[in-house]
Design a protein around this motif. Structure first.
Motif, PDB file in Angstrom:
ATOM      1  N   MET A 165       0.842  -1.191   0.000  1.00 51.15           N
ATOM      2  CA  MET A 165       0.000   0.000   0.000  1.00 51.15           C
ATOM      3  C   MET A 165       0.883   1.250   0.000  1.00 51.15           C
ATOM      4  O   MET A 165       1.923   1.286   0.653  1.00 51.15           O
ATOM      5  CB  MET A 165      -0.910   0.010   1.238  1.00 51.15           C
ATOM      6  N   TRP A 166       0.472   2.249  -0.748  1.00 48.54           N
ATOM      7  CA  TRP A 166       1.198   3.520  -0.748  1.00 48.54           C
ATOM      8  C   TRP A 166       0.753   4.368   0.434  1.00 48.54           C
ATOM      9  O   TRP A 166      -0.382   4.269   0.909  1.00 48.54           O
ATOM     10  CB  TRP A 166       0.929   4.271  -2.041  1.00 48.54           C
ATOM     11  N   LYS A 167       1.687   5.183   0.924  1.00 48.34           N
ATOM     12  CA  LYS A 167       1.407   6.049   2.064  1.00 48.34           C
ATOM     13  C   LYS A 167       1.463   7.510   1.618  1.00 48.34           C
ATOM     14  O   LYS A 167       2.396   7.907   0.925  1.00 48.34           O
ATOM     15  CB  LYS A 167       2.445   5.813   3.166  1.00 48.34           C
ATOM     16  N   PRO A 168       0.483   8.311   1.987  1.00 45.13           N
ATOM     17  CA  PRO A 168       0.507   9.725   1.598  1.00 45.13           C
ATOM     18  C   PRO A 168       1.806  10.406   2.022  1.00 45.13           C
ATOM     19  O   PRO A 168       2.206  10.331   3.181  1.00 45.13           O
ATOM     20  CB  PRO A 168      -0.701  10.307   2.343  1.00 45.13           C
ATOM     21  N   HIS A 169       2.468  11.026   1.083  1.00 42.76           N
ATOM     22  CA  HIS A 169       3.721  11.733   1.355  1.00 42.76           C
ATOM     23  C   HIS A 169       3.977  12.695   0.199  1.00 42.76           C
ATOM     24  O   HIS A 169       3.800  12.317  -0.972  1.00 42.76           O
ATOM     25  CB  HIS A 169       4.881  10.742   1.490  1.00 42.76           C
ATOM     26  N   PRO A 170       4.391  13.925   0.470  1.00 37.54           N
ATOM     27  CA  PRO A 170       4.627  14.890  -0.611  1.00 37.54           C
ATOM     28  C   PRO A 170       5.703  14.392  -1.583  1.00 37.54           C
ATOM     29  O   PRO A 170       6.743  13.895  -1.158  1.00 37.54           O
ATOM     30  CB  PRO A 170       5.100  16.142   0.136  1.00 37.54           C
ATOM     31  N   ILE A 171       5.445  14.529  -2.864  1.00 34.62           N
ATOM     32  CA  ILE A 171       6.383  14.144  -3.908  1.00 34.62           C
ATOM     33  C   ILE A 171       6.912  15.403  -4.594  1.00 34.62           C
ATOM     34  O   ILE A 171       6.136  16.262  -5.007  1.00 34.62           O
ATOM     35  CB  ILE A 171       5.703  13.237  -4.954  1.00 34.62           C
ATOM     36  N   ARG A 172       8.220  15.489  -4.697  1.00 34.48           N
ATOM     37  CA  ARG A 172       8.839  16.655  -5.329  1.00 34.48           C
ATOM     38  C   ARG A 172       9.748  16.190  -6.464  1.00 34.48           C
ATOM     39  O   ARG A 172      10.366  15.120  -6.392  1.00 34.48           O
ATOM     40  CB  ARG A 172       9.630  17.470  -4.301  1.00 34.48           C
ATOM     41  N   ILE A 173       9.864  17.036  -7.488  1.00 34.34           N
ATOM     42  CA  ILE A 173      10.646  16.689  -8.677  1.00 34.34           C
ATOM     43  C   ILE A 173      11.523  17.869  -9.075  1.00 34.34           C
ATOM     44  O   ILE A 173      11.059  19.011  -9.094  1.00 34.34           O
ATOM     45  CB  ILE A 173       9.723  16.321  -9.859  1.00 34.34           C
ATOM     46  N   LYS A 174      12.785  17.571  -9.392  1.00 31.94           N
ATOM     47  CA  LYS A 174      13.689  18.564  -9.960  1.00 31.94           C
ATOM     48  C   LYS A 174      14.106  18.094 -11.347  1.00 31.94           C
ATOM     49  O   LYS A 174      14.430  16.915 -11.541  1.00 31.94           O
ATOM     50  CB  LYS A 174      14.942  18.739  -9.093  1.00 31.94           C
ATOM     51  N   ILE A 175      14.120  19.024 -12.287  1.00 36.90           N
ATOM     52  CA  ILE A 175      14.508  18.699 -13.660  1.00 36.90           C
ATOM     53  C   ILE A 175      15.724  19.537 -14.034  1.00 36.90           C
ATOM     54  O   ILE A 175      15.692  20.773 -13.957  1.00 36.90           O
ATOM     55  CB  ILE A 175      13.349  18.960 -14.633  1.00 36.90           C
ATOM     56  N   GLY A 176      16.800  18.874 -14.409  1.00 39.56           N
ATOM     57  CA  GLY A 176      18.037  19.566 -14.729  1.00 39.56           C
ATOM     58  C   GLY A 176      18.092  20.057 -16.170  1.00 39.56           C
ATOM     59  O   GLY A 176      17.204  19.784 -16.979  1.00 39.56           O
ATOM     60  N   LYS A 177      19.149  20.756 -16.492  1.00 36.78           N
ATOM     61  CA  LYS A 177      19.338  21.274 -17.845  1.00 36.78           C
ATOM     62  C   LYS A 177      19.737  20.130 -18.790  1.00 36.78           C
ATOM     63  O   LYS A 177      20.434  19.198 -18.391  1.00 36.78           O
ATOM     64  CB  LYS A 177      20.415  22.359 -17.845  1.00 36.78           C
ATOM     65  N   PRO A 178      19.294  20.202 -20.043  1.00 37.73           N
ATOM     66  CA  PRO A 178      19.617  19.149 -21.019  1.00 37.73           C
ATOM     67  C   PRO A 178      21.124  18.986 -21.200  1.00 37.73           C
ATOM     68  O   PRO A 178      21.870  19.973 -21.213  1.00 37.73           O
ATOM     69  CB  PRO A 178      18.948  19.650 -22.305  1.00 37.73           C
ATOM     70  N   LEU A 179      21.550  17.750 -21.339  1.00 39.24           N
ATOM     71  CA  LEU A 179      22.947  17.432 -21.599  1.00 39.24           C
ATOM     72  C   LEU A 179      23.087  17.051 -23.065  1.00 39.24           C
ATOM     73  O   LEU A 179      22.371  16.178 -23.566  1.00 39.24           O
ATOM     74  CB  LEU A 179      23.402  16.265 -20.716  1.00 39.24           C
ATOM     75  N   ASP A 180      24.001  17.717 -23.759  1.00 40.55           N
ATOM     76  CA  ASP A 180      24.198  17.503 -25.191  1.00 40.55           C
ATOM     77  C   ASP A 180      25.457  16.675 -25.414  1.00 40.55           C
ATOM     78  O   ASP A 180      26.550  17.065 -25.001  1.00 40.55           O
ATOM     79  CB  ASP A 180      24.323  18.864 -25.894  1.00 40.55           C
TER      80      ASP A 180
END
Length: 243
Positions: A165-180
């Motif tokens: 079972m999943w438990k309520p918890h805040p989810i946060r996401i960071k997205i970095g700059k594209p790598l070429d």
């Protein structure tokens, strides 16, 4: 249609209500169109649900073929669910099957889609960042697409390993700059180049996520949990290559 229903009607509203997912950095780094590779750390199965939920574009994740081959009502429901959240079946049971999985990744990106991939190859057993496998580098060179690092936070608390079972918890996401990596064009057959690219991706993930880096494959760490060295921080960190 099924993907839209899952995201906006069936699963998405529930995830938003109980987990309040939020992109806290770098949303502008996701291209509005064209193929790209989203290389993420991997803390929980739910990573593949929350990232697509927070992006306006569809994200396709490779998933183990067992999710799509079950029998009976349960098997059909499982196949329907994983197809609905944008995952495609990948057979990794042999060398030829593994190559087929990589080819599928290239095809997805060349079609102008977003490919989600976990360079570690499997979930982290202890929330640390493990050595990346070179498949992500091969896909990047063969497709010519940029690699965008993504750091997930809190999914291991909401969806602990082994939990039903999943438990309520805040989810946060960071997205970095594209790598070429266009400077390495034509070198997808060079293992040294693939390792260098993969290390650069892992360095970006380490900086973005703040995770401790372990210079061991996560799959090996899971096989040998009692080895003392697995519990220590590695002296080596992946390198950030000069452009």
């Amino acid at each position: 249609m099924l993907y839209w229903l899952m995201k906006h009607v069936l699963l998405g509203p529930i995830l938003r209500l109980f987990f309040q997912p939020k992109i806290i950095e770098g949303a502008e780094n996701i291209p509005k169109d064209g193929g790209a590779i989203l290389a993420s750390n991997h803390l929980a199965v739910s990573d593949s649900f929350f990232l697509p939920l927070m992006l306006s574009r569809r994200v396709t994740f490779p998933a183990k073929i067992e999710y799509f081959t079950g029998t009976g009502l349960k098997g059909k429901l499982q196949k329907w669910f994983f197809s609905g959240v944008g995952q495609v079946p990948i057979d990794r049971s042999s060398a030829s099957a593994a190559q087929g999985a990589l080819d599928t990744g290239v095809r997805i990106v060349r079609e102008g889609k977003l490919l989600g991939i976990y360079p570690e190859g499997t979930r982290s057993p202890d929330a640390r960042l493990y050595k990346g496998k070179v498949g992500v580098a091969w896909i990047a060179l063969e497709s010519g697409a940029p690699v965008i690092p993504v750091a997930m936070f809190g999914t291991d608390k909401a969806n602990p390993i082994g939990s039903r079972m999943w438990k309520p918890h805040p989810i946060r996401i960071k997205i970095g700059k594209p790598l070429d990596f266009s400077r390495y064009e034509g070198l997808s057959g060079d293992r040294f180049v693939l390792r260098s690219i993969t290390d650069e991706i892992m360095y970006a993930l380490m900086e973005l996520s703040g995770q401790e880096y372990v210079d061991v494959y996560a799959s090996k760490a899971k096989e040998q949990p009692a080895v003392p060295e697995q519990g220590k921080k590695s002296d080596r960190v992946p390198e950030k290559k000069a452009s």
